[in-house]
Design a protein around this motif. Structure first.
Motif, mmCIF file in Angstrom:
data_model
loop_
_atom_site.group_PDB
_atom_site.id
_atom_site.type_symbol
_atom_site.label_atom_id
_atom_site.label_comp_id
_atom_site.label_asym_id
_atom_site.label_seq_id
_atom_site.Cartn_x
_atom_site.Cartn_y
_atom_site.Cartn_z
ATOM 1 N N ASP A 194 0.830 -1.213 0.000
ATOM 2 C CA ASP A 194 0.000 0.000 0.000
ATOM 3 C C ASP A 194 0.862 1.261 0.000
ATOM 4 O O ASP A 194 0.567 2.228 -0.713
ATOM 5 C CB ASP A 194 -0.938 0.010 1.204
ATOM 6 C CG ASP A 194 -2.050 -1.023 1.104
ATOM 7 O OD1 ASP A 194 -2.300 -1.545 -0.005
ATOM 8 O OD2 ASP A 194 -2.670 -1.317 2.149
ATOM 9 N N ASP A 195 1.947 1.248 0.783
ATOM 10 C CA ASP A 195 2.857 2.400 0.815
ATOM 11 C C ASP A 195 3.506 2.630 -0.546
ATOM 12 O O ASP A 195 3.595 3.768 -1.020
ATOM 13 C CB ASP A 195 3.946 2.213 1.874
ATOM 14 C CG ASP A 195 3.429 2.377 3.301
ATOM 15 O OD1 ASP A 195 2.302 2.889 3.480
ATOM 16 O OD2 ASP A 195 4.154 1.966 4.231
ATOM 17 N N ARG A 234 2.357 1.713 -3.499
ATOM 18 C CA ARG A 234 1.319 2.202 -4.416
ATOM 19 C C ARG A 234 1.041 3.688 -4.190
ATOM 20 O O ARG A 234 1.020 4.479 -5.133
ATOM 21 C CB ARG A 234 0.036 1.409 -4.232
ATOM 22 C CG ARG A 234 -1.071 1.830 -5.209
ATOM 23 C CD ARG A 234 -2.457 1.406 -4.776
ATOM 24 N NE ARG A 234 -2.754 2.025 -3.483
ATOM 25 C CZ ARG A 234 -3.181 1.358 -2.420
ATOM 26 N NH1 ARG A 234 -3.382 0.070 -2.460
ATOM 27 N NH2 ARG A 234 -3.410 1.981 -1.282
ATOM 28 N N ASP A 235 0.857 4.077 -2.942
ATOM 29 C CA ASP A 235 0.550 5.476 -2.628
ATOM 30 C C ASP A 235 1.658 6.426 -3.068
ATOM 31 O O ASP A 235 1.384 7.470 -3.673
ATOM 32 C CB ASP A 235 0.293 5.640 -1.126
ATOM 33 C CG ASP A 235 -0.972 4.923 -0.661
ATOM 34 O OD1 ASP A 235 -1.784 4.485 -1.517
ATOM 35 O OD2 ASP A 235 -1.132 4.785 0.573
ATOM 36 N N GLU A 236 2.903 6.060 -2.774
ATOM 37 C CA GLU A 236 4.034 6.916 -3.148
ATOM 38 C C GLU A 236 4.193 7.030 -4.665
ATOM 39 O O GLU A 236 4.441 8.111 -5.199
ATOM 40 C CB GLU A 236 5.336 6.398 -2.524
ATOM 41 C CG GLU A 236 5.387 6.525 -1.023
ATOM 42 C CD GLU A 236 5.421 7.972 -0.538
ATOM 43 O OE1 GLU A 236 5.993 8.840 -1.228
ATOM 44 O OE2 GLU A 236 4.856 8.233 0.542
ATOM 45 N N CYS A 268 1.841 6.499 -7.006
ATOM 46 C CA CYS A 268 0.695 7.244 -7.552
ATOM 47 C C CYS A 268 0.876 8.745 -7.332
ATOM 48 O O CYS A 268 0.620 9.549 -8.235
ATOM 49 C CB CYS A 268 -0.612 6.766 -6.930
ATOM 50 S SG CYS A 268 -1.174 5.156 -7.522
ATOM 51 N N ALA A 269 1.332 9.114 -6.148
ATOM 52 C CA ALA A 269 1.572 10.528 -5.840
ATOM 53 C C ALA A 269 2.650 11.126 -6.740
ATOM 54 O O ALA A 269 2.623 12.322 -7.047
ATOM 55 C CB ALA A 269 1.962 10.690 -4.370
ATOM 56 N N THR A 274 -1.133 -3.467 -8.429
ATOM 57 C CA THR A 274 -0.471 -4.205 -7.362
ATOM 58 C C THR A 274 -0.904 -5.661 -7.335
ATOM 59 O O THR A 274 -2.006 -6.007 -7.751
ATOM 60 C CB THR A 274 -0.773 -3.575 -5.986
ATOM 61 O OG1 THR A 274 -2.179 -3.608 -5.750
ATOM 62 C CG2 THR A 274 -0.268 -2.143 -5.903
#
Length: 92
Positions: A20-21, A23-25, A27-28, A35
């Motif tokens: 999740d981390d 993916r978030d980084e 995407c940002a 994933t």
């Protein structure tokens, strides 16, 4: 690159929180990210998602580095694979 013009990244990691981390980084930072929590899930995704880069856990259960390279060949994709390694030991 996908239709969006973004670089496409497939993250394969069996630790959900780390996945999740990642993916978030990514995407940002403007990447298009898909994933998978297992080798099996990654195989299924490659039928519908063609990445420019694969970030893969070195210690992923069910898949060795050689297997990962072979499955990319199966889908006839040319992709860079970056192996992720996280050590649980700490240095002081």
């Amino acid at each position: 690159m996908g239709a969006s013009g973004k670089v496409r990244v497939l993250c394969i990691e069996d630790e959900r929180m780390l996945l999740d981390d990642l993916r978030d980084e990514l995407c940002a930072a403007g990447y298009e990210v898909s994933t998978a929590e297992s080798a099996h899930q990654a195989f299924k995704l490659l039928g519908e998602f063609t990445p420019d880069l694969i970030l893969c856990d070195v210690m992923l259960g069910g898949m060795t580095q050689l297997m990962a390279m072979r499955f990319c060949g199966t889908f006839e994709i040319s992709v860079q694979i970056c192996w992720l390694h996280r050590s649980s030991s700490s240095r002081h």
